[in-house]
Scaffold this motif. Sequence first.
Motif, short mmCIF file in Angstrom:
data_model
loop_
_atom_site.label_atom_id
_atom_site.label_comp_id
_atom_site.label_asym_id
_atom_site.label_seq_id
_atom_site.Cartn_x
_atom_site.Cartn_y
_atom_site.Cartn_z
N ASN A 76 0.84 -1.20 0.00
CA ASN A 76 0.00 0.00 0.00
C ASN A 76 0.87 1.25 0.00
O ASN A 76 2.07 1.18 0.30
N GLY A 86 -7.11 -7.16 -5.88
CA GLY A 86 -7.75 -7.74 -7.06
C GLY A 86 -7.42 -7.01 -8.34
O GLY A 86 -7.04 -7.65 -9.35
N ARG A 214 -7.78 0.23 3.29
CA ARG A 214 -6.70 0.16 4.30
C ARG A 214 -5.39 0.60 3.64
O ARG A 214 -5.05 0.11 2.56
N SER A 224 -10.73 -6.60 -4.57
CA SER A 224 -11.03 -7.53 -3.46
C SER A 224 -12.23 -7.02 -2.67
O SER A 224 -13.02 -7.81 -2.15
N1 LIG Z 1 -5.71 -1.70 0.46
C1 LIG Z 1 -5.92 -3.15 0.38
C2 LIG Z 1 -5.09 -3.78 -0.76
C3 LIG Z 1 -5.56 -3.35 -2.13
C4 LIG Z 1 -6.97 -3.72 -2.41
C5 LIG Z 1 -7.55 -3.16 -3.69
N2 LIG Z 1 -6.75 -2.18 -4.40
C6 LIG Z 1 -7.95 -4.29 -4.61
O1 LIG Z 1 -8.04 -4.07 -5.83
O2 LIG Z 1 -8.25 -5.39 -4.09
C7 LIG Z 1 -5.46 -3.80 1.69
O3 LIG Z 1 -4.61 -3.23 2.40
O4 LIG Z 1 -5.96 -4.91 1.95
#
Ligand SMILES: N[C@H](CCC[C@H](N)C(=O)O)C(=O)O
Length: 291
Positions: A76, A86, A214, A224
Amino acid sequence: MAKDASSAPLRFRKMHGLGNDFVVIDARAGGPRVTPSLARALGDRHRGVGFDQLAEIVTGAELGDPEADAGLIFWNADGSTAGACGNATRCVASLLLAETGRGAVAIRTEHGRLTGRLREDGLIEVNMGAPALDWASVPLAREVDTLALPLPGAPAAVSMGNPHCVFVVEDAEAVDLTARGPEIERHPLFPQRTNVEFISLIAPDRLRLRVWERGAGVTLACGSGACAAVVAAARLGVTGRRAVVELDGGALEIEWLPEDQGGGVLMAGPVATVFEAELSPAFLDALPAEA
Ligand SMILES: N[C@H](CCC[C@H](N)C(=O)O)C(=O)O
């Protein structure tokens, strides 16, 4: 890197999936590896390149899966790592599909081996694996009902390899995301923090989703998170196991497969490469040594 380091140039690719934007670094052939300070510096939208996440491509063998076409580590913008991302997985799947010339590729992540394919309609689809629904897997700080957490609004909790807290609301557009997002992200019920999704029903197979991620804040899309939203909505009887999820940046098609087909969550949408470039050695040399 320390001052006396003579950093080699570092090539990267800037990509996005529905505006959820990424720096992609291919570390399979060696070269500098990502650290929390490099992620934070690169993620800085004024002094670096800027991204929601950094996707570091490694060998499958590095993540214990030599048969996979590659492995993926997700960072992140705050320097934390995530077990799933995802949209970045879809972006890297598109690169591996072009690289291998095959119709499907296998990518090892912390959440397991995911498969990616190019659909006939040109969208990139990834099977994100099965969700984890028990409190300890999310993880939560104590045993509670993951379909109705002891929080105002009684949200649901789902892990897609990363934690998600999903609120069903009357109108997702009306939610004050920048106020409620950080409050939930850092709530003590989530020992590893959490991604926060607010969903409202547009139609029995269509959801509106807004997300506070997050370690990243408000993003235009979260793959996700869209998967977690459909899993939560299906468990609550709000939708079936298949829905189109409308995010600020566009739509993702989500389908939670039945158990007898593995129970994985399919996620399909577009990807784009914006540019490729090289980080200056001076940028790398100026990085603070890891604390
Ligand atoms: N910020 C998320 C990760 C990226 C999720 C998002 N960008 C995706 O496409 O799933 C975490 O700390 O779990």
